[in-house]
Design a protein around this motif. Sequence first.
Motif, PDB file in Angstrom:
ATOM      1  N   GLU A  89       0.653  -1.227  -0.016  1.00  9.93           N
ATOM      2  CA  GLU A  89       0.216   0.042   0.085  1.00  9.93           C
ATOM      3  C   GLU A  89       1.098   1.176  -0.121  1.00  9.93           C
ATOM      4  N   GLU A  90       0.510   2.270  -0.629  1.00 10.72           N
ATOM      5  CA  GLU A  90       0.988   3.718  -0.607  1.00 10.72           C
ATOM      6  C   GLU A  90       1.084   3.918   0.721  1.00 10.72           C
ATOM      7  N   PRO A  91       2.244   4.601   1.239  1.00 12.44           N
ATOM      8  CA  PRO A  91       2.331   5.057   2.716  1.00 12.44           C
ATOM      9  C   PRO A  91       1.175   6.267   3.042  1.00 12.44           C
ATOM     10  N   LYS A  92       0.497   6.151   3.994  1.00 11.12           N
ATOM     11  CA  LYS A  92      -0.627   7.068   4.451  1.00 11.12           C
ATOM     12  C   LYS A  92      -0.093   8.316   4.572  1.00 11.12           C
ATOM     13  N   ARG A  93      -0.524   9.276   4.369  1.00 11.35           N
ATOM     14  CA  ARG A  93      -0.339  10.847   4.776  1.00 11.35           C
ATOM     15  C   ARG A  93      -0.949  11.222   5.961  1.00 11.35           C
ATOM     16  N   LEU A  94       0.019  11.900   6.475  1.00 13.95           N
ATOM     17  CA  LEU A  94      -0.540  12.352   7.820  1.00 13.95           C
ATOM     18  C   LEU A  94      -1.348  13.688   7.536  1.00 13.95           C
ATOM     19  N   ILE A  95      -2.537  13.785   8.256  1.00 12.84           N
ATOM     20  CA  ILE A  95      -3.343  14.954   7.844  1.00 12.84           C
ATOM     21  C   ILE A  95      -3.203  15.672   8.975  1.00 12.84           C
ATOM     22  N   TYR A  96      -2.923  16.872   9.088  1.00 19.08           N
ATOM     23  CA  TYR A  96      -2.903  17.938  10.247  1.00 19.08           C
ATOM     24  C   TYR A  96      -4.141  18.789   9.996  1.00 19.08           C
ATOM     25  N   PRO A  97      -5.029  18.934  10.976  1.00 20.22           N
ATOM     26  CA  PRO A  97      -6.092  19.970  10.744  1.00 20.22           C
ATOM     27  C   PRO A  97      -5.493  21.493  10.453  1.00 20.22           C
ATOM     28  N   ILE A  98      -6.195  22.156   9.699  1.00 21.42           N
ATOM     29  CA  ILE A  98      -5.804  23.410   9.226  1.00 21.42           C
ATOM     30  C   ILE A  98      -6.418  24.428  10.295  1.00 21.42           C
ATOM     31  N   PRO A  99      -5.820  25.508  11.053  1.00 20.47           N
ATOM     32  CA  PRO A  99      -6.616  26.138  11.936  1.00 20.47           C
ATOM     33  C   PRO A  99      -7.409  27.367  11.222  1.00 20.47           C
TER      34      PRO A  99
END
Length: 95
Positions: A53-63
Amino acid sequence: MPQARVTISDELDILAKKLIQTTGCGNHGSLYGLLLTRYGSHLSQTWHVTTFEEPKRLIYPIPEPNSKPVQPEYTEHPEVVDPVIARISGLVDNF
């Protein structure tokens, strides 16, 4: 009967000739058929190629633009006086 042409390396040809002699097959085609009928279904049932599987990207919330920035919490640490400095501080003050 369909025909197929197979090219094998010299090392595999030596092994094939030994297997032809051991099994009593008349030629390479008979050996190939023997191997397919004897081991083909096992190979097709047990052959599993692992997919990555492709590495999962970390998703950070945008303030939000109107939100207040997060301030770090500061903790106060008691001031520790070095005993050597405490002894010579009086001498330094005199100079």
